[in-house]
Design an enzyme around this catalytic site. Structure first.
Site, PDB file in Angstrom:
ATOM      1  CG  HIS A  54     -37.712  25.350  34.102  1.00 55.77           C
ATOM      2  ND1 HIS A  54     -36.271  24.904  33.278  1.00 55.77           N
ATOM      3  CD2 HIS A  54     -37.179  25.699  35.183  1.00 55.77           C
ATOM      4  CE1 HIS A  54     -35.317  25.317  34.511  1.00 55.77           C
ATOM      5  NE2 HIS A  54     -35.853  25.832  35.440  1.00 55.77           N
ATOM      6  NE  ARG A  60     -28.791  28.578  38.657  1.00 53.85           N
ATOM      7  CZ  ARG A  60     -29.657  27.835  38.523  1.00 53.85           C
ATOM      8  NH1 ARG A  60     -29.748  26.475  38.331  1.00 53.85           N
ATOM      9  NH2 ARG A  60     -30.928  28.184  38.658  1.00 53.85           N
ATOM     10  CG  ASP A  61     -31.833  26.988  35.416  1.00 58.89           C
ATOM     11  OD1 ASP A  61     -31.572  25.802  35.021  1.00 58.89           O
ATOM     12  OD2 ASP A  61     -32.860  27.342  36.055  1.00 58.89           O
ATOM     13  CG  ASN A  84     -34.892  28.540  33.116  1.00 58.95           C
ATOM     14  OD1 ASN A  84     -34.211  27.691  32.695  1.00 58.95           O
ATOM     15  ND2 ASN A  84     -35.110  28.984  34.111  1.00 58.95           N
ATOM     16  CG  HIS A 130     -36.687  29.723  38.234  1.00 55.83           C
ATOM     17  ND1 HIS A 130     -35.365  30.256  38.061  1.00 55.83           N
ATOM     18  CD2 HIS A 130     -36.521  28.319  37.831  1.00 55.83           C
ATOM     19  CE1 HIS A 130     -34.664  29.219  37.481  1.00 55.83           C
ATOM     20  NE2 HIS A 130     -35.121  28.239  37.328  1.00 55.83           N
ATOM     21  CB  CYS A 171     -32.717  21.105  37.553  1.00 60.29           C
ATOM     22  SG  CYS A 171     -31.789  20.300  39.180  1.00 60.29           S
TER      23      CYS A 171
HETATM   24  P1  HMG Z   1     -22.362  16.136  49.389  1.00 57.18           P
HETATM   25  O1  HMG Z   1     -21.453  15.211  48.644  1.00 57.18           O
HETATM   26  O2  HMG Z   1     -23.444  15.696  50.025  1.00 57.18           O
HETATM   27  O3  HMG Z   1     -21.667  16.973  50.164  1.00 57.18           O
HETATM   28  O4  HMG Z   1     -22.736  17.347  48.459  1.00 57.18           O
HETATM   29  P2  HMG Z   1     -20.899  16.832  51.847  1.00 57.18           P
HETATM   30  O5  HMG Z   1     -21.102  18.060  52.665  1.00 57.18           O
HETATM   31  O6  HMG Z   1     -20.994  15.275  52.134  1.00 57.18           O
HETATM   32  O7  HMG Z   1     -19.515  17.072  51.136  1.00 57.18           O
HETATM   33  C1  HMG Z   1     -18.657  16.344  50.187  1.00 57.18           C
HETATM   34  C2  HMG Z   1     -17.399  16.916  49.479  1.00 57.18           C
HETATM   35  O8  HMG Z   1     -18.071  18.274  48.766  1.00 57.18           O
HETATM   36  C3  HMG Z   1     -16.501  17.851  50.728  1.00 57.18           C
HETATM   37  O9  HMG Z   1     -15.317  17.896  49.981  1.00 57.18           O
HETATM   38  C4  HMG Z   1     -16.952  19.097  50.907  1.00 57.18           C
HETATM   39  O10 HMG Z   1     -16.342  19.999  51.337  1.00 57.18           O
HETATM   40  C5  HMG Z   1     -17.539  19.361  49.310  1.00 57.18           C
HETATM   41  P3  HMG Z   1     -14.263  16.608  50.284  1.00 57.18           P
HETATM   42  O11 HMG Z   1     -13.970  16.528  51.707  1.00 57.18           O
HETATM   43  O12 HMG Z   1     -14.766  15.249  49.676  1.00 57.18           O
HETATM   44  O13 HMG Z   1     -13.050  17.108  49.590  1.00 57.18           O
HETATM   45  N1  HMG Z   1     -18.537  20.350  49.244  1.00 57.18           N
HETATM   46  C6  HMG Z   1     -18.536  21.325  48.224  1.00 57.18           C
HETATM   47  N2  HMG Z   1     -17.601  21.783  47.540  1.00 57.18           N
HETATM   48  C7  HMG Z   1     -18.049  22.832  46.732  1.00 57.18           C
HETATM   49  N3  HMG Z   1     -18.932  23.704  46.933  1.00 57.18           N
HETATM   50  C8  HMG Z   1     -19.805  23.420  47.788  1.00 57.18           C
HETATM   51  C9  HMG Z   1     -19.603  22.255  48.626  1.00 57.18           C
HETATM   52  N4  HMG Z   1     -20.529  21.683  49.517  1.00 57.18           N
HETATM   53  C10 HMG Z   1     -19.724  20.673  50.000  1.00 57.18           C
HETATM   54  N5  HMG Z   1     -20.914  24.301  48.180  1.00 57.18           N
HETATM   55  C11 HMG Z   1     -23.569  19.365  47.516  1.00 57.18           C
HETATM   56  C12 HMG Z   1     -23.830  18.345  48.748  1.00 57.18           C
HETATM   57  C13 HMG Z   1     -24.935  20.317  47.890  1.00 57.18           C
HETATM   58  C14 HMG Z   1     -22.532  20.182  47.566  1.00 57.18           C
HETATM   59  C15 HMG Z   1     -24.029  18.564  46.123  1.00 57.18           C
HETATM   60  O14 HMG Z   1     -25.164  17.824  46.193  1.00 57.18           O
HETATM   61  C16 HMG Z   1     -23.965  19.726  45.098  1.00 57.18           C
HETATM   62  O15 HMG Z   1     -23.294  20.526  44.713  1.00 57.18           O
HETATM   63  N6  HMG Z   1     -25.098  19.522  44.268  1.00 57.18           N
HETATM   64  C17 HMG Z   1     -25.433  20.372  43.156  1.00 57.18           C
HETATM   65  C18 HMG Z   1     -26.879  20.933  43.382  1.00 57.18           C
HETATM   66  C19 HMG Z   1     -26.942  21.760  42.191  1.00 57.18           C
HETATM   67  O16 HMG Z   1     -26.136  22.536  41.435  1.00 57.18           O
HETATM   68  N7  HMG Z   1     -28.132  21.743  41.457  1.00 57.18           N
HETATM   69  C20 HMG Z   1     -28.645  22.560  40.256  1.00 57.18           C
HETATM   70  C21 HMG Z   1     -28.894  23.793  40.599  1.00 57.18           C
HETATM   71  S1  HMG Z   1     -30.659  23.793  41.529  1.00 57.18           S
HETATM   72  C22 HMG Z   1     -31.448  24.040  39.979  1.00 57.18           C
HETATM   73  O17 HMG Z   1     -31.379  24.018  39.041  1.00 57.18           O
HETATM   74  C23 HMG Z   1     -33.268  24.445  40.404  1.00 57.18           C
HETATM   75  C24 HMG Z   1     -33.380  25.992  40.143  1.00 57.18           C
HETATM   76  O18 HMG Z   1     -33.061  26.398  38.868  1.00 57.18           O
HETATM   77  C25 HMG Z   1     -34.864  26.232  40.644  1.00 57.18           C
HETATM   78  C26 HMG Z   1     -35.958  25.299  39.859  1.00 57.18           C
HETATM   79  O19 HMG Z   1     -35.848  25.244  38.489  1.00 57.18           O
HETATM   80  O20 HMG Z   1     -36.601  24.711  40.457  1.00 57.18           O
HETATM   81  C27 HMG Z   1     -32.464  26.792  41.479  1.00 57.18           C
HETATM   82 MG    MG Z   2     -34.278  26.178  37.082  1.00 55.10          MG
END
Ligand code: HMG
Ligand code: MG
Length: 319
Positions: A221, A26-27, A261, A219, A252
């Site tokens: 990095h 994933r990450d 990481n 977690h 991210c």
């Molecule tokens: P948004 O555009 O604000 O969502 O995105 P919305 O609620 O306004 O909906 C817009 C559209 O997205 C809609 O579809 C929803 O159905 C759809 P439409 O009507 O336009 O066809 N939607 C989704 N589709 C699939 N899966 C979903 C989902 N939710 C809504 N879950 C959202 C908000 C959160 C979805 C978006 O901003 C997003 O996907 N962001 C990605 C975040 C991400 O993956 N970040 C990286 C991971 S976090 C990380 O790496 C940190 C970590 O490792 C820890 C660390 O290191 O700190 C974990």
């Molecule tokens: Mg991370």
């Protein structure tokens, strides 16, 4: 084969002294420029299981527009669950829609991601801190109703790329909110790899005063090369649950400056040399690193990888 002195092959009958969740699928893959097939993701997960990993974060159910690499999340969950039935497979979900998709695909464990600052939440999941906290709570509560295991990330728990150093009180408050909503594990994340060992020890010790230590994970990095030192500081604070990523891949896409990481092989080597069993084979991890290199087309590996590879070559030549 045992690469490092004192390291033993995984033994399913022993309880590891520390538990590692490998987040590479994933990450590590979420932000890669080359497209990775579902077959390849499942193979990477299989190699991690073969190396002795018992817990892997397989994918994320996020918007495919935001993170195209994770568009095949349902297939990954279904196929990896079938290929590795004994593996704990976690999946990141940012909201109830993600949870619904994960549950529909047969996921048994989810992780919500709450950042400790307003701006990081906006950039990552398009909502502010209060909304992100509420959505994470609702998602955890619903996941528990569905009988799923739950984790909750508290991201940017040290430094935020937009807002600088984050208050410890904020991290404590958010971690407690996630615990109260039913998170089985609270994962304290150094998203951009900016923490130093002293801060890690202070913060994790403070968190351990209010949370059950068995539910705390870190977690890390490794942007500044302090990942292993920070893991040691967390160990000194009593933490026994770690995220790491084989080959050190990760970052991210919405956090500027986030590099890979802490590499799983670095953590496993350090733990083994300190007498802490992980149940994970370094030899098996090197196979997974080599496979990830073939997928991404560039050299990978943690700080220890060159040495580990030389050890392996020497042992193979001597055999
Ligand atoms: P948004 O555009 O604000 O969502 O995105 P919305 O609620 O306004 O909906 C817009 C559209 O997205 C809609 O579809 C929803 O159905 C759809 P439409 O009507 O336009 O066809 N939607 C989704 N589709 C699939 N899966 C979903 C989902 N939710 C809504 N879950 C959202 C908000 C959160 C979805 C978006 O901003 C997003 O996907 N962001 C990605 C975040 C991400 O993956 N970040 C990286 C991971 S976090 C990380 O790496 C940190 C970590 O490792 C820890 C660390 O290191 O700190 C974990
Ligand atoms: Mg991370």
């Amino acid at each position: 084969m045992s690469i490092a002195a004192g390291h033993t092959q995984p033994d399913a009958s022993t309880v590891p002294a520390i538990t590692i969740t490998d987040v590479a699928p994933r990450d590590g893959l979420q932000n890669q420029a080359v497209a990775i097939s579902t077959d390849a993701k499942v193979e990477l997960i299989r190699l991690l299981a073969r190396a002795g990993l018992r817990s892997v974060e397989a994918t994320s159910f996020v918007s495919p527009k935001a993170v195209p690499q994770m568009a095949d999340a349902a297939d990954v969950v279904q196929r990896a669950s079938a290929a590795c039935p004994d593996l704990r497979l976690s999946t990141l979900v940012p909201n109830l829609k993600g949870l619904e998709r994960a549950h529909g695909a047969g996921a048994t464990e989810i992780a919500v991601v709450l950042s400790a600052t307003e701006t990081m939440n906006q950039r990552n999941i398009n909502m502010g801190l209060d909304a992100a906290t509420e959505v994470s709570e609702q998602t955890l509560i619903r996941a528990r109703e569905l009988g799923l295991r739950t984790r909750a990330y508290v991201a940017v728990a040290f430094d935020c790329p937009f807002e600088g150093t984050v208050d410890l009180d904020t991290v404590l408050r958010l971690a407690c909110r996630m615990r109260d909503a039913g998170a089985g594990e609270i994962v304290i994340a150094d998203t951009i790899g900016a923490a130093a060992p002293a801060a890690v020890k202070t913060r994790l010790s403070a968190l351990a005063q209010v949370l059950d230590i068995d539910t705390l994970a870190v977690h890390l990095h490794d942007t500044r090369g302090l990942g292993a030192a920070n893991a040691w500081a967390a160990l000194e604070a009593g933490v026994r649950r770690f995220d790491a990523s084989v080959g050190g891949i990760g970052g991210c896409p919405f956090a500027p400056g986030a590099a890979g990481n802490l590499a799983t092989e670095d953590l496993v080597l350090m733990a083994g040399q300190c007498g802490l069993d992980t149940g994970i084979s370094l030899d098996g991890l090197l196979d997974a690193v080599a496979y990830a290199e073939s997928l991404l087309g560039r050299p990978l590996g943690g700080r220890s990888s060159a040495w580990l590879r030389r050890q392996r070559e020497r042992q193979r030549a001597a055999a």
